[in-house]
Scaffold this active site. Structure first.
Site, PDB file in Angstrom:
ATOM      1  CE1 TYR A 158      65.903 -31.647 -29.438  1.00  0.00           C
ATOM      2  CE2 TYR A 158      67.389 -32.390 -27.479  1.00  0.00           C
ATOM      3  CZ  TYR A 158      66.456 -32.256 -27.769  1.00  0.00           C
ATOM      4  OH  TYR A 158      64.993 -32.015 -27.216  1.00  0.00           O
ATOM      5  CB  THR A 230      76.099 -26.761 -11.159  1.00  0.00           C
ATOM      6  OG1 THR A 230      76.754 -27.575 -12.217  1.00  0.00           O
ATOM      7  CG2 THR A 230      75.125 -27.909 -11.218  1.00  0.00           C
TER       8      THR A 230
END
Ligand SMILES: *[C@@H]1O[C@H](CO)[C@@H](O)[C@H](O)[C@H]1NC(C)=O
Ligand SMILES: *[C@@H]1O[C@H](CO)[C@@H](O)[C@H](O)[C@H]1NC(C)=O
Ligand SMILES: *[C@@H]1O[C@H](CO)[C@@H](O)[C@H](O)[C@H]1NC(C)=O
Ligand SMILES: *[C@@H]1O[C@H](CO)[C@@H](O)[C@H](O)[C@H]1NC(C)=O
Length: 355
Positions: A158, A230
């Site tokens: 990417y 998270t």
């Protein structure tokens, strides 16, 4: 419970009314925008509620599976330029991607053969002056004072972090547990001092000559599992690597992080950033693999089937705990015995294996 239902209702209403407006999220579950509501605040954050492979998790030593094929992880020791910012939720270091300047490649480890590029570092902590611990991951249900997370993106696949974040095998997170010690690790001390110039949301400071690898403990041992970011949008694209040894910070230095605030300016009633960690998520059957081999169960059965009988894998993240006696309160284990296995001698290892 009723309060939450009402809030849920309001959230849905708000989303339909102010279409496209991003409601600010927070780690504080007492507030609207807390972790229980992240998945409802924004369409792209659905995974925060719907996802079943979320992070952080508790690392249960008795669940670890020894994998001899896990290679050590290599994090280049380059010195980089970075910007350190108070985002209102977390203190975040972002490595500058400058032409003709070094970046940091991460290779080896569980994400082999891909190569990752270190992009950001975030620090999670609790209210130290009230004794609150703020690591996101826990080991045997023990939470630690703080946790530093190095997030890297798959640069073999990417172009940048934002594309990788939502793509398969996109991210690698290396987690360093921070415990209280007599001195603060040098590079963590630098960050601690720098945090004093980003007290308010939106403030940032340049870090020149920053060496992220200096934040790592000296160990090649780790635990790895597949999880998520998270924070919103909680994308399940993260391979987590939890290093086996902590680094240290003094109690006084830890308290400096408590000064960080959520607001853009000084308020009569300060709005502190803490707590700055997401509550634990369920493992839901995911594997916790490790390259720590402190004892395999040798038995008659295993000699006829030598492949992978590591049922009694003797990982002693917590050597003070007797395997046969789970009623021993984990809270009373001396801190130095938790999360340290370097000092176990080979003869002790064979004893562990024979329990
Ligand atoms: C990182 O890896 C890439 C590809 O192997 C290489 O071109 C680059 O020079 C490496 N970066 C550093 C700083 O070594
Ligand atoms: C990341 O790469 C994509 C595709 O090349 C591009 O559209 C996007 O603007 C880039 N994002 C950043 C933050 O550079
Ligand atoms: C930080 O560095 C950037 C260039 O990378 C510069 O534009 C900015 O003014 C610097 N900020 C401070 C506070 O020095
Ligand atoms: C387990 O530990 C508790 C607390 O130390 C102790 O009271 C109990 O006797 C132990 N049980 C066994 C089976 O050893």
């Amino acid at each position: 419970m009723r309060k939450k239902l009402i809030l849920l209702y309001i959230t849905t209403e708000l989303l339909t009314i102010i279409d496209g407006v991003q409601y600010p999220w927070t780690f504080d579950n007492d507030l609207f925008g807390g972790p229980d509501f992240w998945g409802l605040l924004h369409g792209d954050w659905r995974m925060c509620t719907a996802g079943q492979m979320q992070s952080p998790v508790n690392i249960d030593p008795s669940q670890l599976l020894y994998d001899p094929h896990l290679m050590p992880i290599n994090i280049e020791g380059n010195i980089v330029e970075a910007v350190f910012e108070n985002t209102g939720q977390l203190p975040v270091v972002t490595i500058k991607d400058l032409p003709n300047k070094p970046t940091i490649n991460i290779t080896g480890g569980p994400t082999m053969p891909y190569r990752y590029n270190l992009h950001q570092i975030s620090v999670h902590f609790g209210r130290a002056d009230e004794g609150e611990k703020g690591s996101e991951h826990t080991v045997d249900r023990v939470r630690f004072p703080a946790e530093i997370q190095l997030l890297a993106y798959n640069s073999a696949l990417y172009p940048n972090f934002s594309v990788a974040m939502t793509s398969p095998r996109g991210l690698l997170a290396v987690s360093v547990i921070v415990d209280i010690g007599k001195t603060t690790a040098v590079e963590l001390r630098r960050l601690t001092v720098a945090s004093q110039s980003i007290t308010y949301k939106g403030q940032s400071t340049n870090l020149t000559d920053f060496q992220p690898s200096a934040l790592l403990p000296k160990t090649s041992h780790y635990v790895t599992y597949e999880g998520s970011l998270t924070y919103p949008g909680c994308h399940e694209t993260v391979t987590w690597v939890i290093l086996n040894n902590p680094i240290y910070i003094t109690n006084d230095d830890l308290q400096i992080w408590n000064e960080l605030q959520k607001t853009e300016t000084k308020q009569p009633e300060p709005s502190y950033m803490t707590p700055a960690y997401r509550p634990l998520k369920s493992l839901n059957g995911r594997l916790l693999r490790t390259n720590i081999n402190v004892g395999s169960k040798e038995s008659a059965a295993s000699s006829s089937c030598p492949s992978n009988i590591y049922v009694e894998m003797g990982y002693r993240a917590n050597p003070g705990r007797n395997k046969r006696n789970d009623s021993v309160s984990r809270r009373y284990v001396r801190k130095s015995e938790v999360f340290e296995i370097e000092n176990i001698r080979p003869d002790e290892i064979s004893k562990i294996g024979s329990y």
